[in-house]
Enzyme design. Structure first.
Site, mmCIF file in Angstrom:
data_model
loop_
_atom_site.group_PDB
_atom_site.id
_atom_site.type_symbol
_atom_site.label_atom_id
_atom_site.label_comp_id
_atom_site.label_asym_id
_atom_site.label_seq_id
_atom_site.Cartn_x
_atom_site.Cartn_y
_atom_site.Cartn_z
ATOM 1 N N SER A 170 0.831 -1.202 0.000
ATOM 2 C CA SER A 170 0.000 0.000 0.000
ATOM 3 C C SER A 170 0.871 1.259 0.000
ATOM 4 O O SER A 170 1.607 1.487 -0.942
ATOM 5 C CB SER A 170 -0.969 -0.021 1.187
ATOM 6 O OG SER A 170 -2.092 0.796 0.918
ATOM 7 N N LYS A 222 -23.673 15.603 8.335
ATOM 8 C CA LYS A 222 -22.673 16.040 9.312
ATOM 9 C C LYS A 222 -22.159 14.879 10.146
ATOM 10 O O LYS A 222 -21.001 14.875 10.585
ATOM 11 C CB LYS A 222 -23.273 17.119 10.226
ATOM 12 C CG LYS A 222 -22.296 17.702 11.238
ATOM 13 C CD LYS A 222 -21.109 18.321 10.543
ATOM 14 C CE LYS A 222 -20.137 18.924 11.548
ATOM 15 N NZ LYS A 222 -18.925 19.457 10.896
#
Length: 361
Positions: A170, A222
């Site tokens: 990665s 949110k």
């Protein structure tokens, strides 16, 4: 009465001749020993405190007048004025410093940056060999290191080779893609090209026990990613778009670094890990080999027949210990102990990280 008569008076109770000294008991000497021990400990701590303040000031002055601390160079092999510098890139990639109660070590991003700057200023360094042993980490940290390598190559025209050790997955592969060539150890685990955003949801668990989340948010999105509520389709779509954008950035980095077509990279960039042999077959590395093979390739690319191979290493002496201790505990002349620094925190941000990696102590 004469002196002789006084001599004949019998002694009173508890009387002892003057020449007989009363012996000290074992308890007395134990008490003396303990008192001496605590006195010496207090004196030592006081001296350490004073020394830490003095050395801290000296370190700050030294840094201001002489520049940044230089990494120690350990000679691995070879000879001659020309040098190949080995720079380690190991562990979780992060731009946060590793903090303890008394010691604070710079982040791996800062260490790599300092090592590259040192190699840039050293005219004897003709090439860099990066020792990568990392499962990746933060997206930003991975990208910063990658760009530092690209910048180093552009400014110095010096070659950079990567030698993959146990793991270069990665983010570990992301930074490796900046190199001119990659050598993987036969047992290397690499690949894991992709993005992950760890999210744990405990909504069903807290509902089972009658716990309610009464958070008040300014908009429907949110609370995206909150572990206390079930994720909606809209929230999942927003996060997926972010992940896809970060994924395409990774794909482009691999495409550019390995000179591969974008679509070809996508076929092998499904998050899976590869052995060194599999990575070679898929064009992710240039050859399999050991450290001596990576050194040989680095010298060849740099046009060197002879060179001194050095490894950059960070050494921390007593002066660093005292300086770091004083800055940690006595910042602005105020004692501060941040207990939160001793606690591990979960990470929910997007990451270039192979989750199968188990942290080694």
């Amino acid at each position: 009465m004469t002196d002789t008569q006084y001599d004949n008076i019998p002694p009173g109770p508890g009387w002892q001749p003057a020449y007989i000294k009363k012996s000290r008991g074992a308890g007395f000497w134990v008490a003396v020993g303990l008192a001496s021990f605590f006195f010496l400990c207090t004196l030592l701590l006081f001296m350490l405190f004073i020394g830490s303040l003095v050395l801290s000031k000296a370190l700050i002055t030294s840094t201001a007048t002489k520049g940044k601390k230089q990494a120690a160079e350990t000679v691995i092999e070879g000879s001659g004025e020309s040098k190949v510098a080995i720079i380690p890139v190991k562990g979780i990639l992060s731009n946060e410093s590793a903090e303890g109660l008394f010691i604070e070590k710079p982040s791996i991003v800062e260490v790599v940056k300092q090592h590259l700057e040192q190699a840039t200023c050293d005219t004897h360094v003709k090439a860099i060999l990066l020792e990568v042993d990392s499962p990746g980490g933060g997206i930003t940290a991975s990208d910063i290191i990658y760009n530092q390598i690209i910048k180093f190559k552009a400014e110095t025209q010096k070659k950079v080779v990567v030698y993959m050790q146990d793991i270069a997955a990665s983010g570990g592969y992301y930074v490796s893609a900046a190199a001119d060539a990659i050598v993987a150890h036969p047992t290397t685990i690499t690949g894991s090209i992709g993005v992950i955003m760890p999210l744990i949801n405990v909504a069903e668990l807290i509902n089972r026990y009658g716990i309610k989340d009464n958070s008040i948010a300014s908009g429907n999105l949110k609370e995206i990613g909150s572990p206390l509520k079930q994720m909606t389709a809209d929230e999942a779509a927003v996060l997926k778009n972010i992940i896809d954008e970060m994924y395409m950035q990774f794909v482009k980095v691999v495409s550019t670094g390995r000179n591969l077509d974008i679509e070809a990279v996508k076929k092998i960039a499904d998050g899976r890990i590869y052995t060194g042999k599999q990575a070679l077959e898929n064009g992710l590395v240039d050859q399999l080999g050991y450290l001596e093979d990576a050194i040989g390739l680095t010298k060849k690319l740099a046009g060197l027949t002879e060179a001194t191979i050095v490894r950059y290493e960070e050494h921390y002496g007593l002066a660093d210990l005292f300086g770091l201790m004083s800055r940690k505990l006595f910042h602005n002349n105020t004692i501060r102990l941040d207990i939160s620094q001793l606690q591990e925190r979960g990470d929910t941000r997007p990451m270039y990280l192979w989750n199968g990696y188990s942290k080694r102590e």
